[in-house]
Design a protein around this motif. Sequence first.
Motif, PDB file in Angstrom:
ATOM      1  N   GLN A 113       0.946  -1.078  -0.041  1.00 21.31           N
ATOM      2  CA  GLN A 113      -0.036   0.202  -0.060  1.00 21.31           C
ATOM      3  C   GLN A 113       0.920   1.335  -0.002  1.00 21.31           C
ATOM      4  OE1 GLN A 113      -2.900  -1.399  -1.079  1.00 21.31           O
ATOM      5  NE2 GLN A 113      -3.618   0.602  -0.200  1.00 21.31           N
ATOM      6  N   GLU A 114       2.078   1.315   0.827  1.00 21.92           N
ATOM      7  CA  GLU A 114       2.876   2.379   0.840  1.00 21.92           C
ATOM      8  C   GLU A 114       3.584   2.525  -0.560  1.00 21.92           C
ATOM      9  OE1 GLU A 114       4.924   5.565   2.493  1.00 21.92           O
ATOM     10  OE2 GLU A 114       3.066   4.556   2.710  1.00 21.92           O
ATOM     11  N   GLY A 115       3.673   1.411  -1.277  1.00 20.84           N
ATOM     12  CA  GLY A 115       4.359   1.479  -2.667  1.00 20.84           C
ATOM     13  C   GLY A 115       3.360   2.273  -3.599  1.00 20.84           C
ATOM     14  N   LEU A 116       2.144   1.755  -3.583  1.00 17.13           N
ATOM     15  CA  LEU A 116       1.132   2.393  -4.255  1.00 17.13           C
ATOM     16  C   LEU A 116       0.938   4.022  -4.022  1.00 17.13           C
ATOM     17  CD1 LEU A 116      -1.596  -0.545  -4.173  1.00 17.13           C
ATOM     18  CD2 LEU A 116      -0.121   0.210  -6.209  1.00 17.13           C
ATOM     19  N   ARG A 117       1.137   4.229  -2.663  1.00 17.38           N
ATOM     20  CA  ARG A 117       1.058   5.716  -2.369  1.00 17.38           C
ATOM     21  C   ARG A 117       2.063   6.324  -2.809  1.00 17.38           C
ATOM     22  NH1 ARG A 117       3.221   9.003   0.652  1.00 17.38           N
ATOM     23  NH2 ARG A 117       4.454   7.758   1.601  1.00 17.38           N
ATOM     24  N   ILE A 118       3.175   5.877  -2.854  1.00 14.88           N
ATOM     25  CA  ILE A 118       4.278   6.510  -3.528  1.00 14.88           C
ATOM     26  C   ILE A 118       4.311   7.035  -4.977  1.00 14.88           C
ATOM     27  CG2 ILE A 118       6.666   6.272  -4.235  1.00 14.88           C
ATOM     28  CD1 ILE A 118       6.818   7.114  -1.551  1.00 14.88           C
ATOM     29  N   ILE A 119       3.279   5.866  -5.713  1.00 18.14           N
ATOM     30  CA  ILE A 119       3.085   6.383  -7.182  1.00 18.14           C
ATOM     31  C   ILE A 119       2.200   7.481  -7.297  1.00 18.14           C
ATOM     32  CG2 ILE A 119       1.830   5.264  -8.984  1.00 18.14           C
ATOM     33  CD1 ILE A 119       3.327   2.535  -8.644  1.00 18.14           C
ATOM     34  N   ALA A 120       0.950   7.233  -6.548  1.00 19.65           N
ATOM     35  CA  ALA A 120       0.052   8.314  -6.230  1.00 19.65           C
ATOM     36  C   ALA A 120       0.606   9.683  -5.998  1.00 19.65           C
ATOM     37  CB  ALA A 120      -0.978   7.853  -5.423  1.00 19.65           C
ATOM     38  N   GLU A 121       1.723   9.927  -5.137  1.00 17.05           N
ATOM     39  CA  GLU A 121       2.517  11.116  -5.037  1.00 17.05           C
ATOM     40  C   GLU A 121       3.138  11.588  -5.943  1.00 17.05           C
ATOM     41  OE1 GLU A 121       4.665  11.300  -1.706  1.00 17.05           O
ATOM     42  OE2 GLU A 121       3.200  10.851  -0.225  1.00 17.05           O
ATOM     43  N   VAL A 122       4.016  10.482  -6.691  1.00 22.09           N
ATOM     44  CA  VAL A 122       4.942  11.073  -7.722  1.00 22.09           C
ATOM     45  C   VAL A 122       4.263  11.271  -9.188  1.00 22.09           C
ATOM     46  CG1 VAL A 122       7.011  10.149  -9.061  1.00 22.09           C
ATOM     47  CG2 VAL A 122       6.659   9.845  -6.559  1.00 22.09           C
ATOM     48  N   ALA A 123       3.187  10.386  -9.348  1.00 25.00           N
ATOM     49  CA  ALA A 123       2.664  10.599 -10.751  1.00 25.00           C
ATOM     50  C   ALA A 123       2.171  11.946 -11.201  1.00 25.00           C
ATOM     51  CB  ALA A 123       1.337   9.723 -10.753  1.00 25.00           C
ATOM     52  N   PRO A 124       1.412  12.776 -10.409  1.00 23.06           N
ATOM     53  CA  PRO A 124       1.236  13.976 -10.762  1.00 23.06           C
ATOM     54  C   PRO A 124       2.449  15.003 -11.155  1.00 23.06           C
ATOM     55  CG  PRO A 124      -0.015  13.683  -8.703  1.00 23.06           C
ATOM     56  CD  PRO A 124       1.099  12.488  -8.840  1.00 23.06           C
ATOM     57  N   GLU A 125       3.259  14.748 -10.448  1.00 23.45           N
ATOM     58  CA  GLU A 125       4.502  15.423 -10.724  1.00 23.45           C
ATOM     59  C   GLU A 125       5.225  15.106 -12.028  1.00 23.45           C
ATOM     60  OE1 GLU A 125       7.351  15.894  -7.343  1.00 23.45           O
ATOM     61  OE2 GLU A 125       5.497  15.034  -6.203  1.00 23.45           O
ATOM     62  N   SER A 126       5.313  13.792 -12.263  1.00 22.31           N
ATOM     63  CA  SER A 126       5.910  13.305 -13.391  1.00 22.31           C
ATOM     64  C   SER A 126       5.060  13.559 -14.732  1.00 22.31           C
ATOM     65  CB  SER A 126       5.760  11.689 -13.177  1.00 22.31           C
ATOM     66  OG  SER A 126       6.085  11.024 -14.464  1.00 22.31           O
ATOM     67  N   ARG A 127       3.793  13.589 -14.504  1.00 24.36           N
ATOM     68  CA  ARG A 127       2.717  14.256 -15.390  1.00 24.36           C
ATOM     69  C   ARG A 127       2.892  15.508 -15.879  1.00 24.36           C
ATOM     70  NH1 ARG A 127      -0.971  10.434 -13.624  1.00 24.36           N
ATOM     71  NH2 ARG A 127      -1.954  11.617 -11.968  1.00 24.36           N
ATOM     72  N   GLN A 128       3.543  16.403 -14.945  1.00 26.17           N
ATOM     73  CA  GLN A 128       3.747  17.870 -15.113  1.00 26.17           C
ATOM     74  C   GLN A 128       5.055  17.781 -16.005  1.00 26.17           C
ATOM     75  OE1 GLN A 128       3.873  19.366 -11.232  1.00 26.17           O
ATOM     76  NE2 GLN A 128       2.042  20.515 -11.601  1.00 26.17           N
ATOM     77  N   ILE A 129       5.826  17.005 -15.777  1.00 23.99           N
ATOM     78  CA  ILE A 129       7.202  16.861 -16.676  1.00 23.99           C
ATOM     79  C   ILE A 129       6.822  16.521 -18.043  1.00 23.99           C
ATOM     80  CG2 ILE A 129       9.408  15.777 -16.996  1.00 23.99           C
ATOM     81  CD1 ILE A 129       9.650  15.941 -13.806  1.00 23.99           C
TER      82      ILE A 129
END
Length: 162
Positions: A113-129
């Motif tokens: 679940q923590e790994g999935l949370r990290i993806i959810a955190e990083v994904a919006p920033e990655s999408r901005q790039i």
Amino acid sequence: MKPADTAPSDADQDALLPRDTRRSLPIALLRAREALMTQFRPMLAAHDLTEQQWRVIRVLGERGTLDASEVADRAFILAPSLTRIIRTLEERGLILRERGETDGRRVMLSLTQEGLRIIAEVAPESRQIYASLEARFGAAWIADLLDRLERLSEFNEGSGEA
């Protein structure tokens, strides 16, 4: 026939490689990778992730539970490096390592679940790039580049013909 101890002539050099390293495909690909990664590294560092750790997390997020060798293949990570990355990600509670049900020698990896949370955190920033890349180069150009790189990555498969 030339003796082995003489340097190749200019004509021989031209036949072997481009005179300008800016026109060397391997070097150009490395330069392009580095240019892209300078955009992503600060984001990953803010989440205390290395590039390789993020690739493992991304692969598991995309594919679900996988054998460690398949993760290494999909994330382009050598097995000895993956062993260290697995240990680190497991200690951080981001992935779960289990023995295969039918083959105890296989190591199966999945996100917690923590790994999935990290993806959810990083994904919006990655999408901005990615959005800034699309704004600069265009979505069609990026799609075309990805198609061409996919074709190039298949060079060693089969006869080597592109």
